[in-house]
Write a protein that holds these residues in place. Structure first.
Motif, PDB file in Angstrom:
ATOM      1  N   VAL A  38     -30.638  -3.196  46.538  1.00 28.11           N
ATOM      2  CA  VAL A  38     -29.311  -2.696  46.162  1.00 28.11           C
ATOM      3  C   VAL A  38     -29.453  -1.412  45.344  1.00 28.11           C
ATOM      4  N   GLY A  39     -30.435  -1.400  44.428  1.00 27.96           N
ATOM      5  CA  GLY A  39     -30.646  -0.198  43.624  1.00 27.96           C
ATOM      6  C   GLY A  39     -30.985   1.008  44.474  1.00 27.96           C
ATOM      7  N   LEU A  40     -31.845   0.832  45.470  1.00 25.39           N
ATOM      8  CA  LEU A  40     -32.266   1.950  46.318  1.00 25.39           C
ATOM      9  C   LEU A  40     -31.219   2.305  47.366  1.00 25.39           C
ATOM     10  N   THR A  41     -30.498   1.283  47.862  1.00 31.03           N
ATOM     11  CA  THR A  41     -29.447   1.559  48.853  1.00 31.03           C
ATOM     12  C   THR A  41     -28.359   2.443  48.241  1.00 31.03           C
ATOM     13  N   ALA A  42     -28.246   2.418  46.911  1.00 31.10           N
ATOM     14  CA  ALA A  42     -27.275   3.295  46.246  1.00 31.10           C
ATOM     15  C   ALA A  42     -27.513   4.749  46.620  1.00 31.10           C
ATOM     16  N   VAL A  43     -28.765   5.114  46.911  1.00 31.28           N
ATOM     17  CA  VAL A  43     -29.044   6.528  47.200  1.00 31.28           C
ATOM     18  C   VAL A  43     -28.365   6.981  48.496  1.00 31.28           C
ATOM     19  N   LEU A  75     -30.750   7.672  55.749  1.00 35.09           N
ATOM     20  CA  LEU A  75     -31.517   6.449  55.487  1.00 35.09           C
ATOM     21  C   LEU A  75     -30.669   5.187  55.640  1.00 35.09           C
ATOM     22  N   LEU A  76     -29.363   5.341  55.929  1.00 38.29           N
ATOM     23  CA  LEU A  76     -28.482   4.161  56.008  1.00 38.29           C
ATOM     24  C   LEU A  76     -28.961   3.115  57.036  1.00 38.29           C
ATOM     25  N   PRO A  77     -29.385   3.529  58.267  1.00 34.43           N
ATOM     26  CA  PRO A  77     -29.855   2.505  59.209  1.00 34.43           C
ATOM     27  C   PRO A  77     -31.044   1.718  58.661  1.00 34.43           C
ATOM     28  N   LEU A  78     -31.942   2.403  57.949  1.00 30.97           N
ATOM     29  CA  LEU A  78     -33.081   1.710  57.347  1.00 30.97           C
ATOM     30  C   LEU A  78     -32.598   0.682  56.330  1.00 30.97           C
ATOM     31  N   VAL A 184     -22.713   6.010  43.075  1.00 32.09           N
ATOM     32  CA  VAL A 184     -22.637   7.471  42.932  1.00 32.09           C
ATOM     33  C   VAL A 184     -23.588   7.937  41.829  1.00 32.09           C
ATOM     34  N   LEU A 185     -23.625   7.185  40.724  1.00 32.22           N
ATOM     35  CA  LEU A 185     -24.510   7.572  39.623  1.00 32.22           C
ATOM     36  C   LEU A 185     -25.971   7.512  40.053  1.00 32.22           C
ATOM     37  N   GLY A 186     -26.350   6.435  40.742  1.00 28.83           N
ATOM     38  CA  GLY A 186     -27.739   6.287  41.177  1.00 28.83           C
ATOM     39  C   GLY A 186     -28.142   7.387  42.144  1.00 28.83           C
ATOM     40  N   ALA A 187     -27.280   7.637  43.135  1.00 28.38           N
ATOM     41  CA  ALA A 187     -27.590   8.669  44.129  1.00 28.38           C
ATOM     42  C   ALA A 187     -27.685  10.038  43.469  1.00 28.38           C
ATOM     43  N   LEU A 188     -26.703  10.353  42.629  1.00 28.08           N
ATOM     44  CA  LEU A 188     -26.670  11.676  42.000  1.00 28.08           C
ATOM     45  C   LEU A 188     -27.892  11.878  41.104  1.00 28.08           C
ATOM     46  N   ALA A 189     -28.262  10.830  40.334  1.00 33.24           N
ATOM     47  CA  ALA A 189     -29.396  10.962  39.420  1.00 33.24           C
ATOM     48  C   ALA A 189     -30.670  11.303  40.184  1.00 33.24           C
ATOM     49  N   LEU A 190     -30.950  10.544  41.260  1.00 32.76           N
ATOM     50  CA  LEU A 190     -32.193  10.780  41.996  1.00 32.76           C
ATOM     51  C   LEU A 190     -32.155  12.145  42.689  1.00 32.76           C
ATOM     52  N   LEU A 191     -31.027  12.470  43.321  1.00 33.37           N
ATOM     53  CA  LEU A 191     -30.979  13.707  44.104  1.00 33.37           C
ATOM     54  C   LEU A 191     -30.986  14.941  43.194  1.00 33.37           C
ATOM     55  N   VAL A 192     -30.367  14.859  42.012  1.00 29.08           N
ATOM     56  CA  VAL A 192     -30.441  15.980  41.073  1.00 29.08           C
ATOM     57  C   VAL A 192     -31.874  16.180  40.608  1.00 29.08           C
ATOM     58  N   ALA A 193     -32.559  15.057  40.325  1.00 29.44           N
ATOM     59  CA  ALA A 193     -33.961  15.162  39.906  1.00 29.44           C
ATOM     60  C   ALA A 193     -34.786  15.842  40.992  1.00 29.44           C
TER      61      ALA A 193
END
Lengths: 305, 177
Positions: A38-43, A75-78, A184-193
């Motif tokens: 769930v944490g990674l699917t947030a991305v 990555l959604l299908p994965l 949104v927070l999880g995705a944004l954090a990783l992608l900004v990094a």
């Protein structure tokens, strides 16, 4: 080894480990798998939301984040594939899937194995369809608009299904929205990094800092609202959700979230510190780490082992 | 001799004002100011305006007023009028958060605006040499002004006047004290 091969290999290994946990009937390992998933699917899922928002609202930030958002959405299908072990091991994780469970009111109708699986399939099908339509060349504001409306329903229901029904007695009407803010927070954090690894002008970095700030504020607002309402109403079947999550060492995590997923990022993103590329990247990495920790905190303490 | 307050140049175009400001700064002047009817983008950079006294005052206002709001809620609920509401603790910190946040926001805003007015010399200042100038009211209408004070170390009546004329103003006047 290319990134593509690494993701495929990691995905396959994760799938096999998840399957093993599901078939062995280990609630802890499958719960850990669900939390990480769930944490990674947030991305990809949060990236899909941001992509739709950008198609509707525009903005310079799309220039820096756009390619990453598009890549993450692929990555959604994965992610869908990796949910199969969870659906195979429903009985291991979810008390309502075990024989003899009787839900209050209509809960028994909503929480049936086949209906739960069918809903998860529909969620992923709608997200993958939206992503596929959106990733064609050009702008697709109509797809984005309709997709956003559908996403609000599917994503919040997915959050309720996957996480809230781990404790089927628990109710929180803001749970779906809170789940979306986490995506949104999880995705944004990783992608900004990731985006900050390549050189970027100061105004563009300030825009990314503002986006992160907005995501942090939204999450903080919704998370506090849920806590305040449950604290005020003080009903046993609701309060127990927080009590279980503040027993023993788990108690460190809510305080960690308040300090490291809200107060510290808030202060750094509001002040001069956000002009520093290194500090901004540090905040983004910290937020993603806290996001993963929060996913674990939402799943693991509530498991009936 | 009665020294004037300074010189006032009038421009009919914001880009020309920015250019004039930039060249004035490059010429070594320090006590000069731009007057425009609306915020002009790039002017703060041209002026090299770095001063920021308001932000910390905003923050201080928010902290002090918000802290007072928190203290007031605690005092009312715990000391002055304790009410047992369904067995909940009298010091209901989660419930105190929202009013504290709201009042801190008001505190930060009011203190910031008041500090801005005070630092601008209000309400004490009744007039200013520039306000006696006949055309200066256009600074809040359609014209852009650049003023250089006579107290500036680089200021020299004739040379400064010639310098300003070279910037292409539509009008150039001496400002009496």
């Amino acid at each position: 080894m290319t990134l593509r091969m690494a993701i495929a290999g990691g995905g396959l290994a994760a799938f096999l480990l998840g399957m093993a946990a599901a078939l062995a009937g280990s609630a802890f390992w499958l719960g850990l798998y669900l939390a990480l998933l769930v944490g990674l699917t947030a991305v990809p899922l949060g990236a899909l939301a941001l992509l739709m928002i950008h198609q509707l609202a525009g903005g310079e930030w799309g220039r820096n984040l756009g390619p990453l958002l598009r890549g993450a959405t692929r990555l959604l299908p994965l992610a869908a594939l990796l949910f199969v072990p969870v659906l195979v091991g429903l009985e291991v994780l979810y008390p309502w899937a075990r024989p003899g469970w009787e839900g209050p009111g209509g809960k028994g109708v909503w929480l049936q194995d086949w209906f739960f699986i069918a809903r998860s399939v529909v969620y992923f099908a709608s997200w993958i369809l939206t992503a596929w339509l959106l990733l064609r060349p050009g702008r697709h504001p109509v797809v984005a608009g309709l997709g956003m409306a559908a996403y609000t329903i599917t994503a919040s229901l997915a959050g309720v299904d996957w996480l809230m029904t781990l404790e089927p007695e628990f109710n929180s009407s803001v749970f779906g929205l809170l789940f979306m803010s986490q995506l949104v927070l999880g995705a944004l954090a990783l992608l900004v990094a990731v985006a900050l690894r390549s050189p970027m002008a100061l105004p563009a970095r300030k825009t990314l800092a503002s986006l992160l700030l907005a995501a942090v504020l939204l999450w903080g607002y919704l998370a506090f609202m849920q806590y305040l309402v449950i604290w005020s109403v003080d009903l046993p079947h609701e309060v127990s959700w927080y009590l279980q999550r503040s027993e023993g060492v788990w108690a460190l995590i809510p305080w960690g979230l308040v300090l490291l997923q809200f107060l510290l990022p808030l202060i750094l993103l509001l002040s001069w510190a956000r002009s520093s590329r290194r500090i901004l990247a540090g905040v983004a990495v910290l937020l993603f780490a806290m996001h993963m920790l929060e996913a674990g905190w939402m799943v693991l303490p509530g498991l009936r082992l | 001799m009665n020294r004037p307050w300074g010189l006032l140049a009038e421009f009919d175009d914001s880009d020309r004002l920015i250019e004039a400001v930039r060249r004035t700064r490059e010429a070594g002047y320090t006590e000069f100011e731009a007057h425009t009817p609306f915020p002009v983008e790039g002017l703060a950079d041209a002026l090299d305006f770095q001063e920021n006294k308001i932000d910390p005052l905003h923050l201080a206002g928010g902290i002090v007023v918000g802290g007072a709001a928190l203290l007031l809620q605690w005092w009312i609920n715990v000391v002055d009028y304790p009410l047992n509401i369904g067995g909940r603790p009298l010091a209901a910190w989660p419930a105190f958060v929202l009013p504290t946040f709201e009042i801190a926001t008001v505190g930060a805003t009011v203190v910031g605006v008041a500090a801005m007015l005070y630092l601008n010399g209000l309400p004490g200042r009744k007039t200013h040499p520039l306000l006696k100038m006949e055309r200066f009211h256009l600074a809040s209408d359609s014209r852009f002004f650049l003023s250089i004070q006579a107290s500036d170390p680089v200021y020299e009546p004739r040379r400064t006047r010639a310098f300003l004329e070279g910037l292409g103003p539509v009008a150039l006047d001496e400002v009496p004290r």
